[in-house]
Every structure is written in C-alpha cells, then in structure tokens.
Design a protein around this motif. Sequence first.
Motif, PDB file in Angstrom:
ATOM      1  N   GLU A   1       0.794  -1.239   0.000  1.00 27.92           N
ATOM      2  CA  GLU A   1       0.000   0.000   0.000  1.00 27.92           C
ATOM      3  C   GLU A   1       0.824   1.284   0.000  1.00 27.92           C
ATOM      4  O   GLU A   1       0.269   2.360   0.214  1.00 27.92           O
ATOM      5  CB  GLU A   1      -0.960   0.055   1.208  1.00 27.92           C
ATOM      6  CG  GLU A   1      -1.859  -1.151   1.365  1.00 27.92           C
ATOM      7  CD  GLU A   1      -2.984  -1.174   0.341  1.00 27.92           C
ATOM      8  OE1 GLU A   1      -3.131  -0.207  -0.418  1.00 27.92           O
ATOM      9  OE2 GLU A   1      -3.716  -2.191   0.313  1.00 27.92           O
ATOM     10  N   ALA A   2       2.130   1.180  -0.218  1.00 31.37           N
ATOM     11  CA  ALA A   2       2.936   2.406  -0.197  1.00 31.37           C
ATOM     12  C   ALA A   2       2.491   3.353  -1.308  1.00 31.37           C
ATOM     13  O   ALA A   2       2.461   4.575  -1.140  1.00 31.37           O
ATOM     14  CB  ALA A   2       4.413   2.071  -0.356  1.00 31.37           C
ATOM     15  N   GLY A   3       2.123   2.779  -2.447  1.00 30.49           N
ATOM     16  CA  GLY A   3       1.719   3.594  -3.592  1.00 30.49           C
ATOM     17  C   GLY A   3       0.447   4.383  -3.318  1.00 30.49           C
ATOM     18  O   GLY A   3       0.282   5.517  -3.787  1.00 30.49           O
ATOM     19  N   LEU A   4      -0.429   3.801  -2.539  1.00 28.90           N
ATOM     20  CA  LEU A   4      -1.685   4.480  -2.202  1.00 28.90           C
ATOM     21  C   LEU A   4      -1.396   5.745  -1.404  1.00 28.90           C
ATOM     22  O   LEU A   4      -2.039   6.776  -1.576  1.00 28.90           O
ATOM     23  CB  LEU A   4      -2.568   3.530  -1.387  1.00 28.90           C
ATOM     24  CG  LEU A   4      -3.964   4.014  -1.063  1.00 28.90           C
ATOM     25  CD1 LEU A   4      -4.825   4.002  -2.311  1.00 28.90           C
ATOM     26  CD2 LEU A   4      -4.606   3.143   0.001  1.00 28.90           C
TER      27      LEU A   4
ATOM     28  N   LEU B   1      -5.205  -4.689  -6.299  1.00 23.89           N
ATOM     29  CA  LEU B   1      -4.381  -4.048  -7.333  1.00 23.89           C
ATOM     30  C   LEU B   1      -2.927  -3.895  -6.864  1.00 23.89           C
ATOM     31  O   LEU B   1      -2.000  -3.931  -7.671  1.00 23.89           O
ATOM     32  CB  LEU B   1      -4.969  -2.683  -7.701  1.00 23.89           C
ATOM     33  CG  LEU B   1      -6.366  -2.754  -8.318  1.00 23.89           C
ATOM     34  CD1 LEU B   1      -6.894  -1.362  -8.624  1.00 23.89           C
ATOM     35  CD2 LEU B   1      -6.364  -3.606  -9.594  1.00 23.89           C
ATOM     36  N   ASP B   2      -2.734  -3.749  -5.560  1.00 25.48           N
ATOM     37  CA  ASP B   2      -1.390  -3.657  -4.999  1.00 25.48           C
ATOM     38  C   ASP B   2      -0.582  -4.906  -5.357  1.00 25.48           C
ATOM     39  O   ASP B   2       0.585  -4.848  -5.736  1.00 25.48           O
ATOM     40  CB  ASP B   2      -1.501  -3.501  -3.472  1.00 25.48           C
ATOM     41  CG  ASP B   2      -0.169  -3.122  -2.829  1.00 25.48           C
ATOM     42  OD1 ASP B   2       0.769  -2.805  -3.565  1.00 25.48           O
ATOM     43  OD2 ASP B   2      -0.087  -3.143  -1.583  1.00 25.48           O
ATOM     44  N   ARG B   3      -1.243  -6.045  -5.252  1.00 25.32           N
ATOM     45  CA  ARG B   3      -0.559  -7.300  -5.575  1.00 25.32           C
ATOM     46  C   ARG B   3      -0.139  -7.336  -7.042  1.00 25.32           C
ATOM     47  O   ARG B   3       0.976  -7.719  -7.386  1.00 25.32           O
ATOM     48  CB  ARG B   3      -1.500  -8.474  -5.306  1.00 25.32           C
ATOM     49  CG  ARG B   3      -1.578  -8.772  -3.866  1.00 25.32           C
ATOM     50  CD  ARG B   3      -2.861  -9.396  -3.436  1.00 25.32           C
ATOM     51  NE  ARG B   3      -2.965  -9.148  -2.021  1.00 25.32           N
ATOM     52  CZ  ARG B   3      -2.564 -10.001  -1.088  1.00 25.32           C
ATOM     53  NH1 ARG B   3      -2.119 -11.178  -1.439  1.00 25.32           N
ATOM     54  NH2 ARG B   3      -2.634  -9.691   0.164  1.00 25.32           N
ATOM     55  N   CYS B   4      -1.083  -6.925  -7.890  1.00 22.10           N
ATOM     56  CA  CYS B   4      -0.782  -6.972  -9.326  1.00 22.10           C
ATOM     57  C   CYS B   4       0.366  -6.019  -9.663  1.00 22.10           C
ATOM     58  O   CYS B   4       1.282  -6.361 -10.405  1.00 22.10           O
ATOM     59  CB  CYS B   4      -2.018  -6.592 -10.144  1.00 22.10           C
ATOM     60  SG  CYS B   4      -3.447  -7.610  -9.766  1.00 22.10           S
ATOM     61  N   ARG B   5       0.305  -4.791  -9.099  1.00 21.70           N
ATOM     62  CA  ARG B   5       1.355  -3.830  -9.488  1.00 21.70           C
ATOM     63  C   ARG B   5       2.710  -4.225  -8.892  1.00 21.70           C
ATOM     64  O   ARG B   5       3.757  -3.984  -9.511  1.00 21.70           O
ATOM     65  CB  ARG B   5       0.964  -2.402  -9.110  1.00 21.70           C
ATOM     66  CG  ARG B   5       0.811  -2.110  -7.635  1.00 21.70           C
ATOM     67  CD  ARG B   5       0.283  -0.705  -7.412  1.00 21.70           C
ATOM     68  NE  ARG B   5       0.285  -0.349  -6.005  1.00 21.70           N
ATOM     69  CZ  ARG B   5      -0.796  -0.158  -5.261  1.00 21.70           C
ATOM     70  NH1 ARG B   5      -1.992  -0.279  -5.806  1.00 21.70           N
ATOM     71  NH2 ARG B   5      -0.702   0.181  -3.995  1.00 21.70           N
ATOM     72  N   THR B   6       2.699  -4.866  -7.714  1.00 25.80           N
ATOM     73  CA  THR B   6       3.977  -5.281  -7.121  1.00 25.80           C
ATOM     74  C   THR B   6       4.661  -6.328  -8.010  1.00 25.80           C
ATOM     75  O   THR B   6       5.881  -6.302  -8.198  1.00 25.80           O
ATOM     76  CB  THR B   6       3.757  -5.845  -5.698  1.00 25.80           C
ATOM     77  OG1 THR B   6       3.039  -4.881  -4.927  1.00 25.80           O
ATOM     78  CG2 THR B   6       5.069  -6.150  -5.012  1.00 25.80           C
TER      79      THR B   6
ATOM     80  N   VAL C   1       4.452  -6.540 -11.212  1.00 25.67           N
ATOM     81  CA  VAL C   1       5.049  -5.826 -12.351  1.00 25.67           C
ATOM     82  C   VAL C   1       6.295  -5.052 -11.906  1.00 25.67           C
ATOM     83  O   VAL C   1       7.296  -4.991 -12.636  1.00 25.67           O
ATOM     84  CB  VAL C   1       4.002  -4.883 -13.010  1.00 25.67           C
ATOM     85  CG1 VAL C   1       4.642  -4.004 -14.074  1.00 25.67           C
ATOM     86  CG2 VAL C   1       2.884  -5.710 -13.621  1.00 25.67           C
ATOM     87  N   ASN C   2       6.256  -4.484 -10.702  1.00 28.37           N
ATOM     88  CA  ASN C   2       7.452  -3.796 -10.180  1.00 28.37           C
ATOM     89  C   ASN C   2       8.654  -4.747 -10.158  1.00 28.37           C
ATOM     90  O   ASN C   2       9.751  -4.407 -10.596  1.00 28.37           O
ATOM     91  CB  ASN C   2       7.203  -3.297  -8.751  1.00 28.37           C
ATOM     92  CG  ASN C   2       6.181  -2.171  -8.698  1.00 28.37           C
ATOM     93  OD1 ASN C   2       5.854  -1.572  -9.719  1.00 28.37           O
ATOM     94  ND2 ASN C   2       5.668  -1.882  -7.514  1.00 28.37           N
ATOM     95  N   VAL C   3       8.419  -5.949  -9.642  1.00 29.54           N
ATOM     96  CA  VAL C   3       9.510  -6.925  -9.512  1.00 29.54           C
ATOM     97  C   VAL C   3       9.980  -7.402 -10.887  1.00 29.54           C
ATOM     98  O   VAL C   3      11.172  -7.539 -11.153  1.00 29.54           O
ATOM     99  CB  VAL C   3       9.039  -8.120  -8.639  1.00 29.54           C
ATOM    100  CG1 VAL C   3      10.012  -9.285  -8.723  1.00 29.54           C
ATOM    101  CG2 VAL C   3       8.876  -7.670  -7.186  1.00 29.54           C
TER     102      VAL C   3
HETATM  103  N1  ASP Z   1       3.460  -2.654  -2.799  1.00 32.87           N
HETATM  104  C1  ASP Z   1       4.263  -2.048  -3.834  1.00 32.87           C
HETATM  105  C2  ASP Z   1       5.638  -2.664  -3.835  1.00 32.87           C
HETATM  106  O1  ASP Z   1       6.110  -3.136  -2.831  1.00 32.87           O
HETATM  107  C3  ASP Z   1       4.347  -0.568  -3.696  1.00 32.87           C
HETATM  108  C4  ASP Z   1       2.967   0.002  -3.900  1.00 32.87           C
HETATM  109  O2  ASP Z   1       2.631   0.302  -5.048  1.00 32.87           O
HETATM  110  O3  ASP Z   1       2.216   0.152  -2.950  1.00 32.87           O
HETATM  111  O4  ASP Z   1       6.281  -2.707  -4.858  1.00 32.87           O
END
Ligand code: ASP
Length: 419
Positions: free
Chosen positions: A350-353, A380-385, A387-389
Amino acid sequence: MMANRLLFLILLGVASGLILGGMLPETGRAVQFLGELFLGALLVLVVPLVMASMIVGVSSLGDVRKLGPLGGRTILYFFSTTAIAVVIGLTLVTIVQPGTVTTEEPQPPPKQLVAKPPTIGELARGLLVSLIPTHLFAAMVNAEMLPLIVFSLAFGAVLTTLGKGGRVVIRFFEGVNQGMMGIVRLLMWAAPVGIGALIAGRLGEAGGFSGFWPELARLGSYAVVVVLGLLIHGALVLPTILRFLGRQPIAVYARNMNTALITAFSTSSSSATLPMTMEGVIERNGRSPRVASFVLPLGATINMNGTALYEAVAAVFIAQAYGVNLDAVQLLVVFLTATVAAVGAAGIPEAGLVTMVIVLQAVNLPLEGVSLILVIDWFLDRCRTAVNVWGDAVGVAVMDRLENREPASIAQSTKGSGE
Ligand code: ASP
C-alpha cells in the motif's frame, strides 16, 4: 524436474489459497499466520542480503569508477520504463473513462492518508536527506533501504582500497551473502504453503468471494484499466525490452522468475520479495551477481513501473469521478508526479496508495478521492507489485548485456531447487 515440481506446488498453493479464502473465509483467516511466518522469514533476510550483496557487488567491480556507467544506465532504465508505464496508464484511462461510470460515493479518507500529505518538494528533500543514514542500526531496524544501499556502496568501495585488511572483510560479506542465499533456497520449499496461506488470509479478510466480487464489480472498469495497463506493460513492453535490449529468451526468463513473481503477488512487497528476485535472476537466469546485486536492491526501492502506472490511472479516475476535466498541462503534471511518487513509494504493501496523494494534490483533486479506490487496492497492490519486480528483473538482463558480458547460458533448471 525439481523446478517444475516447485512451480507445480506453488500453483497448487495459489489455487488452494484462492479456494480456501474464497469459499471458507474463516478458515482462510485461520491459516493466515502460516503466510505471516513465511513473510517474516523473507523479511528477516532483506537487510543482511541487501548490505552484503551491495558490498560484495561493488567490490567485485574491480574499480569503483565502473560503478558510474552502470549506475547511470540503471537510473536511465528505471526512469524510461517508469515513464512508459505511466503513458500506458494515462492513455488507457483517458480512452476508457472508468470514472464516468462509477457509482461509488466518496467517503472520508483514512486518517493516515490525509494527516499530512507530503508535497513534491518535501518528498524530494526527504529522499535526499534519507540517503545518508544518521544511525546505521536504526536504518537497519527500520529497514530503510536507500540509506543502507548508499552506506553499503561507500563501504564496499572503501574496502577495495584497503588491501589485505579490506579483502578479509569482503570475504566475510561474501560468506554472509552466500549464507542468506542458502536460506532463500530452503525457503523456496516453504513458498507454496506460505503463498497459499497469504492469499487465503487476505481473501478471507475480504469476506471470501461473496465479499470480494461485489467490490470488484463496483470498481470493475477502474480495476480492469489498471490490470490491463499492467498486462500491456508486463507482458508486452517489458518482454520486448528483455528480448531486444537484454537479448534473453522471454519465456525461459519469465519462467525462471515465477517464484519471485508469485511471491510479489502474495506479499504485495517488492522488498520482501527481493531474496526471491535475486535467486531467480542470479541462480536460475544466470545473470551476473555483480550487476544483479546492484540493480535489484536499488530497483526494489525506487523502480516501480506498476505503481507509477496505477497512480496515474487512479488520479485520473478520481478526477473523472468528481467530474473534473484535466487539461493537457494537468495530465503532464500527473505524468511527472506519478513518476516521482512511484520512486518515493517504499517497497511495502500500500505504499503507492499513500504517495498517490502527491499526485492528487499537484492537480488539486480532493484527497477524499482516495476512498473511492480503497476497497480494491489490496488486490491491485498485488498486481502492481508483481510488475514492479518483473521490471527489476528485466533491468538486470539489460544492464548485464550492456556491461558487455559474454551471454551466459540460462539455467533451464534451477540450482536453487536442488538440481
Ligand atoms: N506494494 C508495492 C511494492 O512493494 C508498492 C505500492 O505500489 O504500494 O512494490
């Protein structure tokens, strides 16, 4: 094959978690502690792994001046892929206009989100100040990644200039690094249960399928835009970069990252996933530990393609829901702030939120808007994380290639899984 067996077990874990949490929410919540054990075991590795791998990584460059080009290219890669992700998000949300069809009523936002949202200047200043740890152990205890990275880089670089005494310390950190990776390999076998329990627990908290579907349906078009954007970025843009700039076979590279990607999905944390990401990139995909140990910890902290995409979509969605028309200049502001806000977001759930309030503030949108998207954010946090990784993993392939390394053969099977 061991790797296939592990993948099978992890998928079984995901499926069991979905069924258990979805149909028997209470049982899902009851097994959540197993997931928390797994998460704790991953998190405990992060600080020693980041420090040891950075110290060893920078000392193995041979000459610290080589860090310059690698560092510059890495930052350039991070910013360009983040910018592409934001453009994808902005394009989709402008075409689909999910905010115009929502029936969601804004509620007062949770306190911690509006207590004191940082401005962009404050964020940039905070980021700069936080680069230097005032107390090393405090930074370790609070898992403040950026200061630890900066310290480890400086420490590793200085060690290389000390001759014999320095080499002893570097050898020590090599041992620490190998030890941590050894634990990661063991943890892989706990991943199926841990991942399944995390998913079961979270779905259980949402009240099972019967609680989750209505939430999804209400915010359906918004969620679809975010997920579609993430898919375009994760399944088209990044693989293209991987193929043409990283010169890696997409399917094999992705398959070797499966545990990391599923762990990212189940923990919602790039930082917690870092040990798995390193295992996948170095041991399974055979990328150079030197490059990976520099790019991955940094990427887990500042490279968030998925988060940037989501922040842009969410901000424009909120504008649409409030009937605010954003002009081209404001969209440009969203583009810039979403990029910065994603860099500022920590690799935790939830950091992005939280950093999204920067985007909302920059274009004068009501912060209450956050409440519109709150209920679905855990998903959505799970999905975006993930993609981040994935963005970090692709980054290593590109940097590795640019470092003019002989193309190493990709391990089709993993050392990590015992082959
Ligand atoms: N949960 C994300 C991450 O750890 C950060 C976020 O978008 O909240 O990559």
